[in-house]
Design an enzyme around this catalytic site. Structure first.
Site, PDB file in Angstrom:
ATOM      1  N   LYS A  15     112.107   2.590  40.152  1.00 25.01           N
ATOM      2  CA  LYS A  15     113.472   2.669  40.653  1.00 25.01           C
ATOM      3  C   LYS A  15     113.911   4.124  40.904  1.00 25.01           C
ATOM      4  O   LYS A  15     113.244   5.061  40.460  1.00 25.01           O
ATOM      5  CB  LYS A  15     114.403   1.932  39.685  1.00 25.01           C
ATOM      6  CG  LYS A  15     114.113   0.395  39.649  1.00 25.01           C
ATOM      7  CD  LYS A  15     115.038  -0.342  38.720  1.00 25.01           C
ATOM      8  CE  LYS A  15     114.824  -1.842  38.741  1.00 25.01           C
ATOM      9  NZ  LYS A  15     115.677  -2.561  37.748  1.00 25.01           N
ATOM     10  N   PHE A  64     127.296  -6.929  36.122  1.00 24.96           N
ATOM     11  CA  PHE A  64     126.558  -5.692  36.428  1.00 24.96           C
ATOM     12  C   PHE A  64     126.077  -5.633  37.891  1.00 24.96           C
ATOM     13  O   PHE A  64     125.408  -4.679  38.285  1.00 24.96           O
ATOM     14  CB  PHE A  64     125.350  -5.541  35.501  1.00 24.96           C
ATOM     15  CG  PHE A  64     124.370  -6.679  35.570  1.00 24.96           C
ATOM     16  CD1 PHE A  64     123.433  -6.739  36.582  1.00 24.96           C
ATOM     17  CD2 PHE A  64     124.410  -7.730  34.648  1.00 24.96           C
ATOM     18  CE1 PHE A  64     122.540  -7.814  36.670  1.00 24.96           C
ATOM     19  CE2 PHE A  64     123.522  -8.792  34.707  1.00 24.96           C
ATOM     20  CZ  PHE A  64     122.589  -8.835  35.722  1.00 24.96           C
ATOM     21  N   ARG A  92     104.822  -7.058  33.492  1.00 21.45           N
ATOM     22  CA  ARG A  92     106.079  -7.298  32.761  1.00 21.45           C
ATOM     23  C   ARG A  92     105.940  -6.831  31.309  1.00 21.45           C
ATOM     24  O   ARG A  92     106.846  -6.253  30.731  1.00 21.45           O
ATOM     25  CB  ARG A  92     106.440  -8.792  32.778  1.00 21.45           C
ATOM     26  CG  ARG A  92     106.782  -9.376  34.126  1.00 21.45           C
ATOM     27  CD  ARG A  92     108.177  -9.222  34.591  1.00 21.45           C
ATOM     28  NE  ARG A  92     109.179  -9.863  33.768  1.00 21.45           N
ATOM     29  CZ  ARG A  92     110.464  -9.941  34.130  1.00 21.45           C
ATOM     30  NH1 ARG A  92     110.858  -9.411  35.260  1.00 21.45           N
ATOM     31  NH2 ARG A  92     111.338 -10.517  33.353  1.00 21.45           N
ATOM     32  N   THR A  98     114.093  -5.933  29.522  1.00 20.62           N
ATOM     33  CA  THR A  98     115.016  -5.458  30.563  1.00 20.62           C
ATOM     34  C   THR A  98     115.800  -4.222  30.117  1.00 20.62           C
ATOM     35  O   THR A  98     115.957  -3.279  30.893  1.00 20.62           O
ATOM     36  CB  THR A  98     116.015  -6.582  30.925  1.00 20.62           C
ATOM     37  OG1 THR A  98     115.265  -7.733  31.295  1.00 20.62           O
ATOM     38  CG2 THR A  98     116.938  -6.174  32.069  1.00 20.62           C
ATOM     39  N   ARG A 112     109.768   0.998  30.019  1.00 25.95           N
ATOM     40  CA  ARG A 112     111.233   1.118  30.014  1.00 25.95           C
ATOM     41  C   ARG A 112     111.720   1.821  28.746  1.00 25.95           C
ATOM     42  O   ARG A 112     112.742   2.507  28.752  1.00 25.95           O
ATOM     43  CB  ARG A 112     111.877  -0.273  30.129  1.00 25.95           C
ATOM     44  CG  ARG A 112     111.859  -0.814  31.553  1.00 25.95           C
ATOM     45  CD  ARG A 112     112.288  -2.241  31.618  1.00 25.95           C
ATOM     46  NE  ARG A 112     112.546  -2.699  32.977  1.00 25.95           N
ATOM     47  CZ  ARG A 112     112.608  -3.986  33.303  1.00 25.95           C
ATOM     48  NH1 ARG A 112     112.423  -4.914  32.373  1.00 25.95           N
ATOM     49  NH2 ARG A 112     112.867  -4.351  34.546  1.00 25.95           N
ATOM     50  N   ASN A 122     117.180   1.036  34.360  1.00 23.77           N
ATOM     51  CA  ASN A 122     116.018   0.806  33.483  1.00 23.77           C
ATOM     52  C   ASN A 122     114.702   1.141  34.155  1.00 23.77           C
ATOM     53  O   ASN A 122     113.637   0.805  33.670  1.00 23.77           O
ATOM     54  CB  ASN A 122     116.037  -0.650  32.988  1.00 23.77           C
ATOM     55  CG  ASN A 122     115.933  -1.634  34.141  1.00 23.77           C
ATOM     56  OD1 ASN A 122     115.846  -1.231  35.315  1.00 23.77           O
ATOM     57  ND2 ASN A 122     115.948  -2.904  33.823  1.00 23.77           N
ATOM     58  N   HIS A 125     110.959  -2.458  37.952  1.00 27.14           N
ATOM     59  CA  HIS A 125     111.095  -3.896  38.234  1.00 27.14           C
ATOM     60  C   HIS A 125     109.693  -4.483  38.274  1.00 27.14           C
ATOM     61  O   HIS A 125     108.731  -3.805  38.678  1.00 27.14           O
ATOM     62  CB  HIS A 125     111.757  -4.118  39.594  1.00 27.14           C
ATOM     63  CG  HIS A 125     111.658  -5.557  40.048  1.00 27.14           C
ATOM     64  ND1 HIS A 125     112.546  -6.526  39.653  1.00 27.14           N
ATOM     65  CD2 HIS A 125     110.740  -6.171  40.827  1.00 27.14           C
ATOM     66  CE1 HIS A 125     112.189  -7.685  40.194  1.00 27.14           C
ATOM     67  NE2 HIS A 125     111.086  -7.517  40.902  1.00 27.14           N
TER      68      HIS A 125
HETATM   69  N1  LIG Z   1     123.243  -6.879  30.845  1.00 27.43           N
HETATM   70  C1  LIG Z   1     122.961  -6.008  31.836  1.00 27.43           C
HETATM   71  N2  LIG Z   1     123.671  -4.873  31.955  1.00 27.43           N
HETATM   72  C2  LIG Z   1     123.398  -3.991  32.950  1.00 27.43           C
HETATM   73  N3  LIG Z   1     122.431  -4.161  33.868  1.00 27.43           N
HETATM   74  C3  LIG Z   1     121.685  -5.273  33.780  1.00 27.43           C
HETATM   75  C4  LIG Z   1     121.905  -6.259  32.775  1.00 27.43           C
HETATM   76  N4  LIG Z   1     120.989  -7.271  32.932  1.00 27.43           N
HETATM   77  C5  LIG Z   1     120.233  -6.920  34.011  1.00 27.43           C
HETATM   78  N5  LIG Z   1     120.642  -5.736  34.525  1.00 27.43           N
HETATM   79  C6  LIG Z   1     120.056  -5.046  35.691  1.00 27.43           C
HETATM   80  O1  LIG Z   1     119.695  -6.025  36.644  1.00 27.43           O
HETATM   81  C7  LIG Z   1     118.258  -5.985  36.884  1.00 27.43           C
HETATM   82  C8  LIG Z   1     117.736  -7.393  37.094  1.00 27.43           C
HETATM   83  O2  LIG Z   1     118.038  -8.157  35.938  1.00 27.43           O
HETATM   84  P1  LIG Z   1     116.953  -9.199  35.366  1.00 27.43           P
HETATM   85  O3  LIG Z   1     116.257  -9.858  36.516  1.00 27.43           O
HETATM   86  O4  LIG Z   1     117.664 -10.024  34.353  1.00 27.43           O
HETATM   87  O5  LIG Z   1     115.950  -8.246  34.566  1.00 27.43           O
HETATM   88  P2  LIG Z   1     114.449  -7.813  34.942  1.00 27.43           P
HETATM   89  O6  LIG Z   1     114.593  -6.647  35.903  1.00 27.43           O
HETATM   90  O7  LIG Z   1     113.876  -7.378  33.619  1.00 27.43           O
HETATM   91  O8  LIG Z   1     113.775  -9.021  35.570  1.00 27.43           O
HETATM   92  C9  LIG Z   1     117.706  -5.326  35.615  1.00 27.43           C
HETATM   93  O9  LIG Z   1     116.452  -4.713  35.847  1.00 27.43           O
HETATM   94  C10 LIG Z   1     118.790  -4.293  35.305  1.00 27.43           C
HETATM   95  O10 LIG Z   1     118.647  -3.156  36.155  1.00 27.43           O
HETATM   96 MG   LIG Z   2     114.381 -10.203  37.020  1.00 31.81          MG
END
Ligand SMILES: Nc1ncnc2c1ncn2[C@@H]1O[C@H](COP(=O)(O)OP(=O)(O)O)[C@@H](O)[C@H]1O
Ligand SMILES: [Mg+2]
Ligand SMILES: Nc1nc2c(ncn2[C@H]2C[C@H](O)[C@@H](COP(=O)(O)OP(=O)(O)OP(=O)(O)O)O2)c(=O)[nH]1
Length: 161
Positions: A15, A64, A92, A98, A112, A122, A125
């Site tokens: 990112k 968010f 992953r 996350t 991360r 974070n 992805h």
């Molecule tokens: N509770 C949260 N607060 C802030 N940002 C969040 C939150 N949950 C997710 N995100 C953001 O949204 C992106 C996509 O969320 P998600 O698909 O749930 O996680 P991942 O990227 O681990 O698959 C995350 O990588 C993060 O950047």
């Molecule tokens: Mg996701």
């Protein structure tokens, strides 16, 4: 000679915050190689707000969502197709949970934990399932020829067995 396990593809993003730090981004490419991923394709791109909202459509309406799209359009970022047996779950696992603060407690050697800053920012992805990986690879690499890649996998296996 038993056939080698079929390789799998996943879509990985480094990112904008991390892409902007060349030294750290190069260190991440080292982690990718050390964990036996092959980089099949890669590109560096800058998203519009529309692109970000389309890719993260599943999160529209969540508290968010705005800050996520703002983050993902804040600068150029790397998109990569990674290949390895179990690439989806391995990537992953390598990037970790996350939320970086949680990663630092439960998966301190995850990427991360090492590079992520906050829940939204974070830094990584990874596709979360086979169908998602296909969709996400097509989103970034519409020209990628899945059929040809799958044929090469099958050919590679028949040659070896
Ligand atoms: N509770 C949260 N607060 C802030 N940002 C969040 C939150 N949950 C997710 N995100 C953001 O949204 C992106 C996509 O969320 P998600 O698909 O749930 O996680 P991942 O990227 O681990 O698959 C995350 O990588 C993060 O950047
Ligand atoms: Mg996701
Ligand atoms: N469940 C829930 N969590 C929230 C809400 N607002 C913020 N959070 C969580 C997720 C955020 O990442 C974390 C920190 O919120 P902040 O607004 O301080 O964002 P900050 O810039 O610190 O981190 P960010 O990069 O936005 O995740 O708190 C909310 O309304 N509901």
């Amino acid at each position: 000679m038993p056939p080698r396990p079929l390789a799998q593809l996943t879509l990985a993003l480094i990112k904008p915050d991390l892409t902007a730090n060349r030294l750290k981004a190069n260190r991440v490419l080292g982690h990718i190689q050390q964990n036996d991923f092959t980089i099949v394709e890669r590109k560096t791109l800058l998203w519009s707000k529309t692109d970000a909202e389309a890719f993260y459509g599943e999160h529209r309406g969540k508290f968010f969502f705005e800050r996520l799209c703002g983050y993902m359009t804040s600068g150029h970022f790397h998109a990569l197709i990674l290949e390895k047996p179990n690439a989806i779950s391995d990537w992953r696992a390598l990037i970790g949970p996350t939320h970086p603060p949680r990663a630092r407690i439960h998966a301190s050697d995850s990427l991360r934990s090492l590079y992520g800053m906050t829940d939204t920012r974070n830094s990584f992805h990874g596709s979360d399932a086979v169908e998602t990986a296909k969709k996400e690879i097509r989103f970034f690499f519409p020209e990628f020829d899945f059929e040809r890649w799958e044929q090469e996998q099958r050919k590679g296996n028949t040659l070896e067995s």
